[in-house]
Design an enzyme around this catalytic site. Structure first.
Site, mmCIF file in Angstrom:
data_model
loop_
_atom_site.group_PDB
_atom_site.id
_atom_site.type_symbol
_atom_site.label_atom_id
_atom_site.label_comp_id
_atom_site.label_asym_id
_atom_site.label_seq_id
_atom_site.Cartn_x
_atom_site.Cartn_y
_atom_site.Cartn_z
ATOM 1 C CB THR A 362 -0.983 -0.027 1.180
ATOM 2 O OG1 THR A 362 -2.062 -0.912 0.855
ATOM 3 C CG2 THR A 362 -1.561 1.345 1.470
ATOM 4 C CB SER A 377 5.383 -1.999 4.211
ATOM 5 O OG SER A 377 5.127 -2.045 2.831
ATOM 6 N N GLY A 406 3.933 1.443 9.001
ATOM 7 C CA GLY A 406 3.484 0.666 10.150
ATOM 8 C C GLY A 406 4.661 0.421 11.074
ATOM 9 C CG ASN A 590 6.182 -6.231 10.762
ATOM 10 O OD1 ASN A 590 6.210 -7.412 11.085
ATOM 11 N ND2 ASN A 590 5.478 -5.808 9.727
ATOM 12 C CG LEU A 591 1.124 -2.945 12.347
ATOM 13 C CD1 LEU A 591 0.746 -2.479 13.734
ATOM 14 C CD2 LEU A 591 0.707 -1.909 11.317
ATOM 15 C CB CYS A 592 1.463 -7.401 10.020
ATOM 16 S SG CYS A 592 0.390 -5.960 9.814
ATOM 17 C CD GLU A 594 4.680 -8.447 7.683
ATOM 18 O OE1 GLU A 594 4.458 -7.493 6.911
ATOM 19 O OE2 GLU A 594 4.193 -8.520 8.821
ATOM 20 N N PRO A 777 0.040 -9.657 5.616
ATOM 21 C CG PRO A 777 -0.835 -8.752 7.567
ATOM 22 C CD PRO A 777 0.351 -8.688 6.672
ATOM 23 C CB ALA A 779 -6.193 -6.827 4.588
ATOM 24 C CB THR A 780 -5.543 -2.975 1.357
ATOM 25 O OG1 THR A 780 -5.677 -2.784 2.762
ATOM 26 C CG2 THR A 780 -6.352 -1.921 0.640
ATOM 27 C CB ILE A 781 -2.465 -5.426 -2.206
ATOM 28 C CG1 ILE A 781 -1.815 -6.494 -1.322
ATOM 29 C CG2 ILE A 781 -1.860 -4.053 -1.925
ATOM 30 C CD1 ILE A 781 -0.333 -6.690 -1.608
#
Length: 961
Positions: A362, A377, A406, A590-592, A594, A777, A779-781
């Protein structure tokens, strides 16, 4: 022909009650009774009159050549000659009289114009006939009642003027939207949409009516999602092209020409508005414009295109100036800006993005080609144990969040509650009060106004504040010591897990008393930890606490069950398998969860993400390795370019990124790839596919980075890395096994590709990037490309997804197609899926093999998720965002699942998703309402509801997407 007054004879130009059906001969007087007669399109028969042929041809000439005196003389003579030719043709064919069809006359007019060399006139005449045919088709496609109602409607235009409803154009765009799609009906959309219109409707409301009508049909036929997207695209064309001054109300067919014209206009306008980088002017706009592929606008789902419109397309005063292919080309140009052959590379990058074979993350999509290209990211920081450093870290958070990053913060160095502060001769308040400030900073500083700030705090399990840390997301207790808007994660050393397995004791320390534990892992950590435990037992450390390891573990699991936090991430496998352990330590993810990169006071780790669309690389023969290799090579190049182009808001991030050059290539659509092969997620075949597909991605990604090193040079800290020693991710498993002990790990080590050959290549060429792979994750892409998120199993087969762009009916098209093939897809099946919350398990008509393939996330046993993740993890130099789904969750199930995750060699886990009571609002299209199978019911059980997982439908967490 541009003006109605100069077109060939049409309904408005000929007199008579049926003139609109008789554009050549009109409603004529009988000059030759008993001779030639003409059958009109409505079936009536009228006398043949050659004067009407003359009128029609004259208007065709006037439309092209105008009405000047010089032209008038030529037109008069030519028309008279052509009229005679046409009339005499029919008289010769029918000397005794007879009947002929209106189309025969028009065909002969075209032929005469061509034979006379009047090719431009003939072309316009042909185009006009086609337009009239489309208009007739539009009228015939609608019910009589709708046609009558449409004739009474005027539409309010954007400038306030009124115009009659253009039924023909509506038919054109709806027909285009339905083209090449099975089981969709243009006439049904038009009838339904027009039935709800009224006189004085605005142009915007008219467009919205068409889109909404198609949306309501998605639950019964998934292909309507493409229809809705194409109708939405018509709105986008009007908005963007109108802003650029190129065309108004263009159709999809027009874009073959208009896209090439729009690109340079868009670039210039974007630069003028200070939205785009002036460096984009250096590209060859003609070459790039010709490379644009308008047909790729047709591959969007409605959710995908609406997401782009709402959050990605560049806009000015809330008017979008981008169209889908301009958007992808802008991103490609931004990423190719420093290439030697920038035009060729931009086209290469554009073709990969616009094909949906690969998608950048994103931030890259947001900012590539703009004045401030913050394309990365994820940012990982370590917070030092001093007040200046703590608030400096919080300021870094704010600056990084401002430009859509993030954040993952390592808080382990900060001393615990009650620890001594020499500078003030007082006692520390611990980590928690500072985390409250971090939480509020994330809320206050959103990501460029496009989404909320997002941060995750990590704390190691031996920290004295760990027990309060795990309660940060509770809805009870002192709210000043709660963080409701940020994420938290446990950073768990292997030694703690061993103590849990062995039911041993665990000692908590303040990091200022045990400063070296933060940087130690593996056997070195275990030795030093035992040393500090002995010191504590001897009374040499005042601030410490001893607990039963299993009690602390249960509390961690209980809070995870109740609040969804803190997540479980494992320190030792992240470090022992890190290629960069020679130059630092991984202190957090990190935030997610990975990204696993080194951090320190001097370095903020940065990662640049992108994801391969896995089902795009699966065909009838399984995984298409040739296509995958090509995609990976271009994708790694794009990711490497981000490092050089990126805008860095803090110097520590720039220093770290240029030194190590890490990237994170991941994948999405794993579930779709299984569907295409008719493989159930809960199966050995799925585990094997996870293994083999990730092996191929790993192999090609390492090869691509090494090839870049041969071209551009290795990253500066390459020497001494595991890469330089010939130790690849698959080989680093041996390090983990040796350090942890074989009794505490079980992993598969099989391989199928030529890894020795690749090791030899890397030995010669080096590596361009310290880290290459990470599964985000997405989600958006994944929404944009219309596939399942990341490595997730299907959430439900029918539900309504809610995010910042609104609510979207999601239907599993693979299930629908399989049910169609077996004659089982009908309205009853739709209602059954609604009733059973998108599950097929309780529907008797569904065959058992389909029930296995289309089991939803909570119907897949967690062991399959963990096993597939373990097979992937052996190939990945970083980690993967792994959500765990547990039906009827209990303490025992959680205990088994998370022990299994650690025992299987996973580096990290992400959200825990447990199934509680669901709520379903049953409705059908016949009520006029959209289906509302609620996704809100799928929440972690317990007294405090938890936001849905980032990879499902939480719009606030997209920084890693």
């Amino acid at each position: 022909m541009q003006a109605d007054t100069t077109q060939p004879v049409s309904g408005a130009a000929v007199t008579g009650s049926h003139a609109e059906d008789y554009p050549v001969s009109g409603n004529i007087a009988a000059t030759a009774p008993g001779k030639l007669r003409v059958i009109k399109r409505n079936g009536t028969v009228v006398p043949f009159e050659e004067s009407n042929i003359s009128v029609a041809i004259t208007k065709a000439f006037l439309a092209v050549e105008g009405g000047t005196a010089a032209a008038s003389s030529r037109i008069h003579e030519t028309v008279a000659k052509l009229t005679d030719q046409v009339a005499n043709t029919f008289r010769r064919r029918m000397p005794s009289g007879g009947t002929l069809h209106i189309e025969d006359i028009q065909d002969q007019v075209e032929l005469s114009l061509m034979r006379a060399g009047e090719h431009k006139i003939a072309r316009d005449y042909v185009i006009y006939r086609e337009e009239q045919a489309r208009k007739r088709a539009a009228r015939k496609a609608l019910s009589p009642a709708t046609q009558e109602a449409a004739g009474q409607i005027t539409v309010v235009q954007p400038d306030g003027s009124r115009a009659l409803l253009d039924l023909e154009r509506l038919h054109t765009i709806v027909t285009e939207a339905c083209a090449n799609l099975s089981d969709v009906s243009a006439s049904q959309i038009l009838d339904e949409a027009l039935r709800n219109l009224y006189d004085g409707v605005t142009a915007a409301e008219l467009s919205t009516s068409l889109v909404i009508t198609a949306r309501t049909m998605i639950e019964k036929e998934p292909n309507y999602t493409y229809v809705a997207a194409r109708l939405l695209c018509d709105n986008l064309r009007a908005e963007a092209l109108g802003f650029l001054g190129i065309a108004h109300l263009a159709t999809q067919a027009d874009m073959t020409e208009l896209y090439a014209r729009a690109l340079p206009a868009y670039i210039e306008r974007g630069i003028e508005l200070e939205l785009l980088d002036p460096a984009l002017r250096a590209y060859d706009m003609d070459r790039l414009g010709q490379a644009l592929l308008p047909d790729r606008d047709l591959q969007f789902t409605y959710l995908g295109l609406q997401t782009l419109y709402d959050r990605y397309f560049i806009h000015s005063n809330d008017v979008r100036i981008e169209l889908p292919q301009l958007f992808f080309m802008r991103v490609a140009m931004g990423l190719a800006n420093q290439e030697d052959d920038r035009n060729a590379r931009a086209i290469e990058f554009y073709e990969l993005l616009s094909s949906f074979d690969y998608m950048s993350s994103t931030p890259t999509l947001f900012n590539a080609g703009t004045l401030r290209p913050q394309l990365s990211s994820c940012y990982l920081t370590t917070v030092p144990d001093d007040l200046y450093g703590i608030y400096g870290a919080i300021q870094d958070n704010a600056m990084l969040s401002k430009f859509a990053g993030g954040l993952g913060n390592d808080w382990t160095p900060v001393r615990a509650l009650g620890a001594y502060i020499k500078g003030t001769n007082g006692k520390s308040q611990g980590v928690v009060p500072f985390l409250k400030v971090v939480n509020d900073t994330a809320v206050a500083v959103n990501q460029g106004g496009k989404r909320k700030g997002a941060v995750c705090a990590y704390l190691e399990t031996w920290h004295m504040d760990i027990e309060e840390f795990v309660e940060l997301r509770k809805n009870t207790g002192d709210d000043r010591r709660r963080t409701h808007d940020m994420n938290t994660a446990n950073w768990v050393p292997d030694l703690f897990m061993k103590r849990v397995f062995d039911d041993g004791e665990w000692t908590l320390f303040s990091p200022n008393d045990v400063p070296d534990l933060h940087d130690l892992y593996g056997s070195a950590f275990e030795e030093r930890y035992a040393f500090y435990e002995e010191k504590a037992r001897c009374g040499e450390l005042k601030v410490h606490k001893t607990v039963r390891a299993q009690n602390l573990w249960r509390k961690m699991l209980a809070m995870l069950f109740e609040t969804g936090h803190p997540w479980m991430t494992f320190k030792d496998p992240c470090n022992l398998r890190s290629p960069q352990q020679h130059v630092g330590v991984v202190h957090s993810s990190n935030l997610c969860t990975e990204i696993t990169l080194n951090t320190s006071a001097d370095e903020i780790a940065v990662c640049n993400l992108g994801s391969i669309n896995l089902p795009q690389h699966v065909d009838e023969n399984g995984l298409n390795l040739d296509k995958l290799q090509k995609t990976v090579r271009t994708a790694v190049r794009m990711l490497d370019n981000v490092i050089d182009i990126n805008y860095y808001s803090v110097p520590q991030a720039e220093r770290s990124n240029f030194r190590h050059r890490p990237v994170g290539l991941g994948l999405m659509g794993f579930q779709d790839a299984l569907y295409k092969q008719h493989i159930a997620y809960s199966s050995d075949q799925a585990v094997a596919f996870a293994d083999r597909s990730m092996e191929a991605i790993s192999y090609y990604a390492i090869d691509a980075s090494s090839a870049l090193a041969a071209e551009r040079g290795s990253y500066s800290s390459y020497e001494g890395s595991l890469w330089s020693q010939g130790i690849f991710p698959i080989d680093s498993l041996d390090i983990l096994i040796q350090q942890r002990g074989a009794d505490y790990i079980q992993v598969d080590k099989s391989e199928t590709l030529d890894w020795p050959g690749l090791r030899a290549l890397v030995k010669t060429r080096g590596m361009r990037n310290s880290n290459i792979m990470a599964i985000a994750p997405t989600a958006t892409i994944a929404n944009i490309t219309g596939v399942s998120q990341s490595i997730e199993p299907t959430y439900q087969n029918l539900y309504v997804k809610s995010n910042l762009s609104g609510e979207f009916t999601v239907v599993n098209p693979y299930l629908v197609n399989d049910l169609k093939d077996r004659g089982l897809w009908d309205g009853v099946m739709v209602n059954d899926l609604k009733y059973y919350d998108g599950s097929v398990q309780a529907i008797d008509r569904v065959p058992q093999d389909l029930k296995a393939i289309y089991a939803t996330a909570f119907e897949v046993e967690p062991r399959w998720l963990v096993e597939a993740a373990s097979r992937r993890q052996k190939w990945i130099d970083q980690a993967q965002s792994l959500n765990l789904y547990i039906n009827n969750a209990s303490g025992k199930k959680l205990d088994i699942t998370y022990r299994m995750a650690w025992y299987s060699g996973l580096k990290t886990t992400y959200y825990l998703r447990s199934l509680a009571a669901t709520g379903t609002e049953k409705s059908t299209i016949s009520t006029g309402n959209l289906n509302k199978v609620s996704s809100g019911g799928q929440q972690p059980a317990g007294p405090a509801p938890v936001p849905a997982a980032c990879s499902l439908d939480d719009p606030d967490c997209e920084a890693c997407q």
